[in-house]
Design a protein around this motif. Structure first.
Motif, short mmCIF file in Angstrom:
data_model
loop_
_atom_site.label_atom_id
_atom_site.label_comp_id
_atom_site.label_asym_id
_atom_site.label_seq_id
_atom_site.Cartn_x
_atom_site.Cartn_y
_atom_site.Cartn_z
N GLY A 1 0.81 -1.21 0.00
CA GLY A 1 0.00 0.00 0.00
C GLY A 1 0.84 1.26 0.00
O GLY A 1 2.08 1.22 -0.14
N LEU A 2 0.16 2.39 0.14
CA LEU A 2 0.82 3.70 0.00
C LEU A 2 0.37 4.63 1.12
O LEU A 2 -0.82 4.77 1.39
N LEU A 3 1.34 5.29 1.74
CA LEU A 3 1.06 6.30 2.76
C LEU A 3 1.72 7.60 2.34
O LEU A 3 2.94 7.62 2.13
N ILE A 4 0.93 8.66 2.18
CA ILE A 4 1.49 9.96 1.80
C ILE A 4 1.27 10.94 2.95
O ILE A 4 0.14 11.14 3.40
N ILE A 5 2.37 11.52 3.43
CA ILE A 5 2.30 12.50 4.50
C ILE A 5 2.79 13.83 3.95
O ILE A 5 3.95 13.94 3.54
N LYS A 6 1.91 14.81 3.94
CA LYS A 6 2.31 16.08 3.33
C LYS A 6 3.02 16.98 4.33
O LYS A 6 3.73 17.90 3.95
N LEU B 1 10.80 4.46 0.89
CA LEU B 1 10.49 5.70 1.59
C LEU B 1 11.01 6.87 0.75
O LEU B 1 12.22 6.94 0.47
N TYR B 2 10.12 7.74 0.30
CA TYR B 2 10.51 8.93 -0.47
C TYR B 2 10.45 10.16 0.44
O TYR B 2 9.41 10.41 1.05
N SER B 3 11.53 10.90 0.50
CA SER B 3 11.54 12.09 1.34
C SER B 3 11.98 13.30 0.53
O SER B 3 13.04 13.29 -0.10
N ARG B 4 11.17 14.36 0.54
CA ARG B 4 11.54 15.54 -0.24
C ARG B 4 12.58 16.37 0.51
O ARG B 4 13.46 16.95 -0.08
N MET B 5 12.48 16.40 1.82
CA MET B 5 13.38 17.24 2.59
C MET B 5 14.76 16.60 2.75
O MET B 5 15.74 17.28 3.00
N ALA B 6 14.83 15.27 2.62
CA ALA B 6 16.09 14.59 2.86
C ALA B 6 16.97 14.55 1.63
O ALA B 6 18.01 13.92 1.62
N GLN B 7 16.57 15.25 0.57
CA GLN B 7 17.33 15.13 -0.67
C GLN B 7 18.78 15.58 -0.52
O GLN B 7 19.66 15.03 -1.18
N GLU B 8 19.04 16.50 0.39
CA GLU B 8 20.41 16.97 0.57
C GLU B 8 21.33 15.83 1.02
O GLU B 8 22.51 15.83 0.73
N VAL B 9 20.76 14.88 1.72
CA VAL B 9 21.54 13.75 2.21
C VAL B 9 22.27 13.08 1.05
O VAL B 9 23.43 12.69 1.15
N GLY B 10 21.56 12.99 -0.05
CA GLY B 10 22.11 12.25 -1.18
C GLY B 10 23.13 13.05 -1.97
O GLY B 10 23.85 12.48 -2.78
N GLU B 11 23.18 14.32 -1.76
CA GLU B 11 24.06 15.13 -2.61
C GLU B 11 25.45 15.31 -2.03
O GLU B 11 25.70 14.96 -0.90
N LEU C 1 6.56 14.68 2.58
CA LEU C 1 6.98 15.94 1.96
C LEU C 1 7.68 16.84 2.98
O LEU C 1 8.54 17.64 2.64
N GLY C 2 7.31 16.72 4.23
CA GLY C 2 7.90 17.58 5.26
C GLY C 2 9.14 16.95 5.87
O GLY C 2 9.80 16.11 5.27
N GLU C 3 9.39 17.34 7.13
CA GLU C 3 10.60 16.92 7.82
C GLU C 3 10.34 15.69 8.69
O GLU C 3 9.25 15.55 9.25
N VAL C 4 11.35 14.84 8.84
CA VAL C 4 11.28 13.77 9.83
C VAL C 4 12.29 14.12 10.91
O VAL C 4 13.48 14.25 10.64
N LYS C 5 11.80 14.31 12.13
CA LYS C 5 12.71 14.78 13.19
C LYS C 5 13.81 13.75 13.47
O LYS C 5 14.99 14.08 13.46
N ASN C 6 13.45 12.51 13.71
CA ASN C 6 14.44 11.44 13.90
C ASN C 6 14.19 10.37 12.85
O ASN C 6 13.26 9.57 12.97
N PHE C 7 15.03 10.34 11.85
CA PHE C 7 14.85 9.41 10.73
C PHE C 7 15.16 7.99 11.20
O PHE C 7 16.10 7.76 11.95
N SER C 8 14.37 7.02 10.76
CA SER C 8 14.61 5.62 11.16
C SER C 8 15.98 5.16 10.68
O SER C 8 16.31 5.33 9.51
#
Lengths: 270, 594
Positions: A189-194, A260-270, A213-220
């Motif tokens: 299934g799919l869970l979208i958190i804006k 898990l898709y995260s918009r705010m965590a994109q900097e991690v990958g760069e 789409l927002g921030e995760v305070k403590n990422f798993s």
């Protein structure tokens, strides 16, 4: 098309368990028959008329053509629409726990907040909550690892913890923020958190997709970064923007398929 | 309904199936006076008796379950870790019954009612760790209607292992005797001997001749030693063995080799009891009673070439006279596995990834609990289903077999009627096999088995032999004069019974017309109508006082390793309702004095 209006008679003390409020159960019944339906309040079984004024407009025997309108605050009424398979319920105010739990079809619109465990183990149909939702919405029952398997939940406000626990099918969308351990043990299934999440997002996940789409305070910690995707497509849905994609949860499985898709965590990958 | 105050009853015109009295479906009246079966009633007694017309119905002694997990900490752990098991399986309270919940692991009240509603009046708890004896007795005390007892786990007990290593059978017997009196236990259970002790170091034992860690005693030595202790004390029941290597492909050979260990012993029951009349011998013939044979009848060498080993094991059992098995059949659906075999449960957890709980019980044993779903679509589960029926159908003499599901490990006691249908009907088996993964018939011999059990066979497997095997046939499992007035009346006309209608068999065995306990109706068509308190049986073995004194010095010396004080170790009498102590191995002078 029959419209059944239930107006709460004042404040309810001990919570009422009203799984009889279901279009497919009420369809074709007379006003008197509906008033005589039994609900539990603590250890007592009482007629529905003790808590609601009943009014019927129009007629039409089939459940699909039956709409129940609850006009008022039913935050102390549990299990409205539990297990329903067709028809529609519209609640013009806050709803209590287990609203629409285990429903297999039909539609419930809550024009207010909904209590914890709403949409628990949903199998089909639509549950739409225009306010905020409590804990465990769309999740598995305590002790079970298999939650919602189909249908759709839309929450226009915030949700709290363990949203979509054990999610195995269907989709949940939250416009606002969530708290802890949402999508725990998700298998499909799919869970979208804006909005934002606090911690434990996707913990023990083995399949399915979470989008935040927002921030995760403590990422798993058990999620592995896999790269950046622009406007990724998840099934029919296309997301807008740059997303970092993660796979997990490696904390519990050797070969997990949780995305898990995260918009705010994109900097991690760069 | 209130109790029939007289406990005096006549059950007329029914077709009676009472194998211990060699009665195979004859129309026969049963007389019960003050709760006990009698050969006739006097005129005035008959006038006051409750008369039940069982014309056209099947009458059997009350059901006896020789192996079920219904009381104790592991059962409660199963309840605690599975709220989802209770959510949808609920029982409403009535004027005379409590509410209850739980599907695979029901609450104590629900267990008692459900067993009674299904026609069972006697149930024995299969594994009581000494340290958890209080808890076990507390749950049994709260269980309504049923007569009960519990087997105590000894196979990895430090004192037992130490004495057996020293070859001191007398001291081992003194210790076992003292423990059974202290904890009010009925029989000796031996779970994965030597292996569970190794589990304290995350290991198991391979084979019967591997010395375990520290104690350096082998499974073979423990099985042999405990069986000798059992016969030296003369307990009513033989050693009850949960064999090594359980749940692993290829383990049927371990089971066979384990059963051979006691073949040179003679069954020797030295109890002071009044025996009700039976035509057949009511005394046990076995020196070992193998638990849940299904879990120990696997062939192959891995899960890839897994197959049934039941034909091979059955071949051995058909040649020997000193073995009884219970089946531990797998009727599919949700289950909760719970056993003292900690390492076996860990293996199962590694295999399934399901919810798992594990426990080490100090100097005594271990335990594990896991939630599980048996699926017809699973090749292994489908084969297990077949094996669980093969072990009953391939052993020719029904007096060597007992039907169980090892509740709630292989399945639930509430599924017994389904297992009965498979045993009685080839069509029922074929129908189920069609719904199963093809391994069910491909990897077993079940598809070639034509045997269909009769009602007489079923009576042996569900009451007569279970009672005889555990040494309760002096009062249970038959309806000879002097036996307890426990009777089940099924709405089955043996003349009309069509075994090609499995759903009929299931429904009739699920909800007997009447369950009668001690001459009083307790359940009518599944509804509980009267709730008496059951009895609690346990053994009081006597042992030479000098040996016992010596042994107690060792116990006191090692008791410093326990987390409980010595004074708090025994189970006080108040933990038992209606206790029935069974004196065992009494010295001659004590017998004469009586």
């Amino acid at each position: 098309m029959a419209e059944i209006k239930l107006v709460p008679r004042g404040k309810i003390g001990i919570t009422v368990e009203a799984e009889v409020i279901r279009p497919d159960l009420i369809a074709g019944k007379t006003k008197e028959q509906i008033e005589e339906l039994l609900v539990w309040q603590g250890p007592k079984e009482l007629p529905l008329s003790q808590f609601f004024e009943v009014d019927i407009q129009g007629n039409g025997g089939s459940p699909e053509e039956t709409k129940i309108i609850i006009d008022g605050d039913v935050s102390r009424v549990k299990r409205i629409g539990q297990g329903m398979n067709s028809g529609m319920i519209e609640i013009l105010g806050p709803a209590g726990m287990y609203t629409g739990a285990e429903m297999t079809g039909g539609k419930i619109l809550v024009r207010g907040d909904a209590g914890s465990w709403s949409g628990m183990e949903l199998k089909g149909g639509l549950l739409q909550i225009s306010g905020n939702a409590g804990d465990h919405v769309g999740s598995a029952y305590r002790g079970s690892w298999r939650g919602m398997t189909g249908g759709q939940i839309i929450i226009q406000g915030d949700a709290r913890s363990q949203l979509g626990g054990g999610l195995a099918g269907g989709s949940i969308t939250v416009e606002g923020n969530v708290e802890n351990f949402c999508a725990i043990r998700q298998a499909g299934g799919l869970l979208i958190i804006k909005g934002n999440a606090v911690r434990g997002l996707g913990a023990e996940m083995s399949g399915g997709t979470v989008v935040i789409l927002g921030e995760v305070k403590n990422f798993s910690p058990g999620f592995v970064h896999q790269g950046i995707e622009i406007n990724p497509k998840i099934g029919e849905i296309e997301l807008e923007g740059r997303f970092a994609r993660f796979m997990g949860d490696y904390a519990v499985g050797k070969n997990p398929k949780g995305m898990l898709y995260s918009r705010m965590a994109q900097e991690v990958g760069e | 309904m209130a109790a029939n105050s007289t406990k005096t009853m006549i059950i007329k015109n029914g077709y009676l199936f009472d194998p211990l009295n060699a009665i195979d479906g004859e129309v026969k009246d049963i007389f019960i006076r003050e709760g006990k079966v009698v050969s006739s009633l006097s005129g005035p007694e008959a006038k006051d008796a409750t008369v039940i017309d069982a014309r056209g119905k099947t009458v059997m002694p009350g059901g006896v379950d020789a192996h079920s997990h219904v009381a104790g900490t592991k059962v409660n752990a199963g309840r605690l870790m599975r709220p989802e098991d209770h959510y949808k399986s609920v029982r409403k309270k009535t004027d005379i019954t409590h509410s209850g919940s739980g599907y695979t692991v029901p609450s104590v009240y629900k267990q008692g009612y459900d067993y009674a509603a299904m026609g069972y009046t006697t149930v024995f708890e299969a594994a009581m760790p000494p340290l958890e004896a209080r808890h076990t007795h507390e749950e049994m005390r709260a269980t309504p209607i049923l007569d009960m007892g519990a087997y105590m786990v000894f196979g990895n007990n430090w004192f037992v292992m130490r004495y057996l290593k020293d070859g001191d059978i007398e001291k081992a017997a003194a210790y076992v005797a003292w423990m059974m009196r202290t904890h009010k236990a009925y029989g000796i259970k031996c779970v994965n001997p030597a292996g569970v002790e190794n589990w304290g170091w995350a290991k198991n034992v391979k084979g019967l001749d591997e010395p375990n860690i520290h104690f350096e005693v082998t499974s073979r030595e423990i099985i042999r030693g405990l069986a000798e202790v059992n016969e030296l004390l003369g307990l009513p029941m033989s050693l009850h063995l949960h064999a090594n290597n359980l749940g692993h492909p290829g383990n049927w050979e371990t089971a066979r080799d384990s059963l051979m260990i006691t073949s040179s012993l003679e069954p020797n029951s030295k109890t002071e009891l009044e025996w009700a009349q039976t035509r057949e011998s009511a005394k046990r013939k076995q020196t070992v009673y193998l638990a849940h044979a299904q879990f120990n009848s696997y062939g192959g060498s891995s899960w890839r070439d897994f197959c049934s080993g039941a034909p091979d094991l059955a071949k051995y059992i058909n040649q020997t006279e000193n073995v009884v098995i219970d089946s531990g059949s797998v009727p599919f659906g949700p289950a909760t596995t719970m056993t003292g075999d900690g390492p076996a449960q860990h293996d199962l957890y590694m295999l399934t990834g399901q919810k798992w709980s594990n426990c080490d019980i100090e100097m005594e044993c271990g335990s594990g609990v896991l939630s599980l779903m048996y699926l017809k679509s699973s090749p292994v589960h489908a084969t297990m289903w077949a094996i669980g029926l093969e072990v009953l159908l391939l052993i020719d003499d029904p007096w060597k077999t007992i039907m169980t599901t090892d509740h709630p490990n292989g399945g639930l006691f509430s599924q017994y009627p389904q297992v009965i249908a498979w045993l009685m009907s080839r069509k029922a088996r074929d129908d189920t096999a069609k719904e199963c993964h093809k391994w069910a018939y491909d990897k077993s011999s079940l598809g070639g088995v034509d045997r269909e059990m009769s009602l007489y066979d079923i009576a042996i497997l569900t009451r007569a032999n279970s009672a005889r095997t555990i040494g309760m046939a002096h009062r249970k499992g038959h309806l000879g004069a002097g036996a307890d007035g426990d009777v089940t009346i099924y709405d089955i006309d043996p003349g009309d019974l069509n075994v090609n209608d499995p759903s009929y068999i299931v429904s009739r065995f699920s909800r007997p017309d009447l369950t009668i306990k001690d001459g009083q109706i307790v359940a009518r068509k599944g509804e509980i109508v009267y709730v008496p308190e059951g009895r609690r049986y346990y053994c009081q073995p006597h042992m030479d006082e000098d040996v016992e004194k010596d042994m107690m010095r060792d116990v006191r010396d090692w008791f410093k390793y326990y987390t409980v004080g010595f004074a708090n170790y025994p189970v006080p009498d108040k933990y038992l309702k209606n206790p029935v102590p069974i004196p065992v191995n009494m010295p001659m002078e004590a017998v004469v004095r009586r």
